[in-house]
Design an enzyme around this catalytic site. Structure first.
Site, short mmCIF file in Angstrom:
data_model
loop_
_atom_site.label_atom_id
_atom_site.label_comp_id
_atom_site.label_asym_id
_atom_site.label_seq_id
_atom_site.Cartn_x
_atom_site.Cartn_y
_atom_site.Cartn_z
CG HIS A 66 -0.20 0.04 2.51
ND1 HIS A 66 0.33 0.97 3.07
CD2 HIS A 66 0.23 -1.32 3.12
CE1 HIS A 66 0.90 0.84 4.29
NE2 HIS A 66 1.00 -0.45 4.20
CG ASP A 67 -0.54 4.17 1.49
OD1 ASP A 67 -1.32 5.02 1.11
OD2 ASP A 67 -0.70 3.28 2.42
N GLY B 90 4.87 -1.22 2.56
CA GLY B 90 4.09 0.09 2.41
C GLY B 90 4.86 1.19 2.58
#
Ligand SMILES: CC(C)(COP(=O)(O)OP(=O)(O)OC[C@H]1O[C@@H](n2cnc3c(N)ncnc32)[C@H](O)[C@@H]1OP(=O)(O)O)[C@@H](O)C(=O)NCCC(=O)NCCS
Length: 90
Positions: A21-22, A39
């Site tokens: 994520h991100d 992440g």
């Protein structure tokens, strides 16, 4: 499940990569087979990550940097640097 990933133009993402994520992936980046990004990782333009490299959360791989096959990145990598090993060093 993952969320909020941005991938730049002409980025090459080989089979078996994990992008969490991100993450932010710049233009002309190469992620070799099996690269794992945790992440909040940023890979700047033109960086090249070898097969099986692992990048710990929130690390930044600078523009044009080379990360050797099998390296484990636990700190930011300066633009243009080549790093190898566990933990990855210049
Ligand atoms: C890091 C890398 C770019 C270095 O290439 P190079 O500059 O030609 O380096 P050399 O092969 O001359 O090796 C220089 C030294 O680094 C060591 N080394 C090279 N790659 C290494 C790696 N991934 N991890 C640990 N050590 C490494 C060599 O053993 C050598 O050590 P020595 O001087 O003690 O003998 C390359 O070895 C590499 O890992 N490339 C990744 C390629 C890849 O996965 N491509 C995917 C395509 S989809």
């Amino acid at each position: 499940m993952t969320t909020d990933i941005k991938i730049g133009k002409h980025a090459l993402i080989n089979p078996g990569c994990i992008i969490s994520h991100d993450c932010r992936i710049g233009d002309f980046v190469n992620l070799g087979p099996g690269v794992s990004l945790a992440g909040w990782v940023t890979v700047e333009d033109g960086a090249d990550l070898g097969v099986g490299a692992v990048v710990a959360p929130r690390c930044r791989i600078g523009a044009g940097a080379i990360v050797g096959a099998g390296a484990v990145v636990v700190r930011d990598v300066e633009p243009g640097a080549t790093v190898v090993g566990v933990p990855a060093r210049r």
